[in-house]
Write an enzyme that holds these catalytic residues in place. Structure first.
Site, mmCIF file in Angstrom:
data_model
loop_
_atom_site.group_PDB
_atom_site.id
_atom_site.type_symbol
_atom_site.label_atom_id
_atom_site.label_comp_id
_atom_site.label_asym_id
_atom_site.label_seq_id
_atom_site.Cartn_x
_atom_site.Cartn_y
_atom_site.Cartn_z
ATOM 1 N N GLY A 117 0.815 -1.207 0.000
ATOM 2 C CA GLY A 117 0.000 0.000 0.000
ATOM 3 C C GLY A 117 0.846 1.254 0.000
ATOM 4 N N ASP B 273 -2.713 -13.832 5.542
ATOM 5 C CA ASP B 273 -4.061 -13.274 5.609
ATOM 6 C C ASP B 273 -4.375 -12.919 7.052
ATOM 7 O OD1 ASP B 273 -6.790 -12.710 5.551
ATOM 8 O OD2 ASP B 273 -7.195 -14.228 4.020
ATOM 9 N N LEU B 274 -4.711 -11.644 7.293
ATOM 10 C CA LEU B 274 -5.023 -11.212 8.652
ATOM 11 C C LEU B 274 -6.257 -11.912 9.224
ATOM 12 C CD1 LEU B 274 -4.364 -7.359 8.553
ATOM 13 C CD2 LEU B 274 -2.979 -9.123 9.640
ATOM 14 N N ALA C 128 -2.203 -2.993 7.174
ATOM 15 C CA ALA C 128 -3.161 -3.625 6.265
ATOM 16 C C ALA C 128 -4.588 -3.278 6.678
ATOM 17 C CB ALA C 128 -2.968 -5.138 6.267
ATOM 18 N N SER D 33 -6.845 6.011 12.877
ATOM 19 C CA SER D 33 -7.270 6.959 11.846
ATOM 20 C C SER D 33 -8.042 8.123 12.437
ATOM 21 C CB SER D 33 -8.156 6.240 10.823
ATOM 22 O OG SER D 33 -8.789 7.149 9.949
ATOM 23 N N GLU E 76 -10.509 9.321 11.122
ATOM 24 C CA GLU E 76 -11.927 9.053 10.875
ATOM 25 C C GLU E 76 -12.645 8.617 12.162
ATOM 26 O OE1 GLU E 76 -13.952 9.122 8.104
ATOM 27 O OE2 GLU E 76 -12.422 10.109 6.902
ATOM 28 N N TYR F 107 -15.588 1.606 8.455
ATOM 29 C CA TYR F 107 -14.121 1.713 8.493
ATOM 30 C C TYR F 107 -13.670 2.341 9.804
ATOM 31 C CZ TYR F 107 -9.514 3.743 7.637
ATOM 32 O OH TYR F 107 -8.201 4.115 7.750
ATOM 33 N N PRO G 45 -23.027 8.051 3.042
ATOM 34 C CA PRO G 45 -24.289 7.959 3.788
ATOM 35 C C PRO G 45 -24.254 8.767 5.083
ATOM 36 C CG PRO G 45 -23.612 5.796 3.012
ATOM 37 C CD PRO G 45 -22.466 6.725 2.743
#
Length: 343
Positions: free
Chosen positions: A10, A61-62, A84, A128, A130, A152, A282
């Site tokens: 990423g 894979d987490l 990730a 984050s 957010e 998220y 939304p």
């Protein structure tokens, strides 16, 4: 020193890998297995460092705790950076279960592996801005109440809190970096900043005619990803684990970003930007402004790039990308598309 980076392909993972390799680290990174190989951001690092064993990549894979535990046992890293995630906020409304599973189960899988394999491993969790929800125009610090407005953000808040729980309960050196929006030429093309810079390059070369955006009045505290990964590293070098906000302390609207980007090529953004309701969330996050005084005072971190430098960097990169696209169009290797495909 050995470091394990989840999400190494990423934006943040690629810059962090570069930084750690420059400091002499042996870097290990996880990849998600898929039908196509997506290592574009780290291909230069792969060609430079894999033969020497300084860069090593693994499929993991987490959502599979055993794969994470086995990897930690094999590598025995000194530091783990958990970057990730399904990191697109709008996509998290369309795929809330996957987004939440990666954010919650993934962090626990790593923390459990550290607890059982080697509690001395230092752990960085990518939190984050957010998580704050953006419902106030105040400057947001480590002490501000969280109010997540998306799947998220909710998943990030769980990972943030479980990291603190493992730190307090088991004495693990675990930190949370509460990073505000950070961008770069390596930003995914579905994120609004890169969507704009990509469109400016393509419009400048006549490949694209318009760009569709959502809420132009959303305020964000935008910094350069290359500066922010240095903050991640500095957190794990501190003498004790804690949580830190990483931000520039300045906020701009999406409209400001668009104007700045189009100004670079001498165009009026109002002639090219059209508003589409499908790009509204939304549950809108209207205003994010970070107070990073704690990390500046305690760790001495400072952002090296301001808003204008960031926008210029991204637009100049995407002008060059559009030039390459023009060449492919001229020789007929690709067909013209007038609207860049975005989420």
């Amino acid at each position: 020193m050995k470091a394990l980076i989840t999400g190494i392909t990423g934006q943040d993972g690629s810059y962090l890998a570069e930084l750690l390799l420059s400091k002499g680290y042996e870097v290990h990174g996880t990849l998600r297995r898929s039908s196509s190989i997506n290592t574009d951001r780290i291909n230069d690092l792969i060609s430079q460092h894999t033969d020497s064993g300084k860069l090593n990549l693994y499929y993991a894979d987490l959502l599979d705790p055993s794969s994470i535990s086995n990897l930690v046992k094999k590598i025995k890293p000194d530091e783990i950076y958990n970057l990730a995630a399904q990191s697109h906020v709008a996509v998290s409304f369309d795929n809330p279960i996957l987004t939440t599973q990666i954010g919650t189960l993934g962090s626990i899988a790593i923390l459990e592996a550290i607890r059982s394999v080697s509690p001395t491993i230092k752990f960085y969790q990518a939190s984050s801005s957010e998580m704050y929800g953006g419902g106030t125009e105040m400057s947001l610090s480590e002490e501000t109440k969280f109010d997540p407005k998306s799947p998220y953000a909710a998943s990030k808040l769980f990972a943030h809190e479980i990291t603190k729980i493992y730190r307090d309960s088991y004495g693990i050196f675990a930190v949370n970096g509460i990073l505000f929006n950070h961008e770069s030429p390596r930003r995914g093309e579905t994120f609004v900043t890169r969507k704009i810079s990509k469109a400016v390059g393509r419009i400048h070369h006549g490949i694209q005619s318009k760009i569709s955006l959502g809420n132009l009045e959303a305020y964000r505290d935008w910094g350069f990803a290359g500066d922010y990964v240095e903050a991640m590293w500095m957190m794990l070098q501190h003498d004790k684990p804690d949580d830190w906000v990483v931000s520039t302390g300045k906020t701009f609207t999406v409209r400001d970003y668009a104007k700045e980007a189009f100004d670079i090529v001498g165009l009026n953004y109002e002639d090219y930007v059209q508003i589409s309701e499908k790009y509204y969330r939304p549950n809108e996050v209207n205003h994010l402004l970070g107070d990073s005084s704690k990390i500046r005072e305690q760790l001495g971190w400072e952002p090296k790039h301001d808003f204008s430098q960031l926008v210029k960097m991204m637009v100049e990169n995407d002008i060059k990308e559009a030039e390459k696209e023009m060449e492919l169009l001229k020789i007929g290797l690709i067909s013209p598309t007038w609207e860049y495909p975005v989420v």
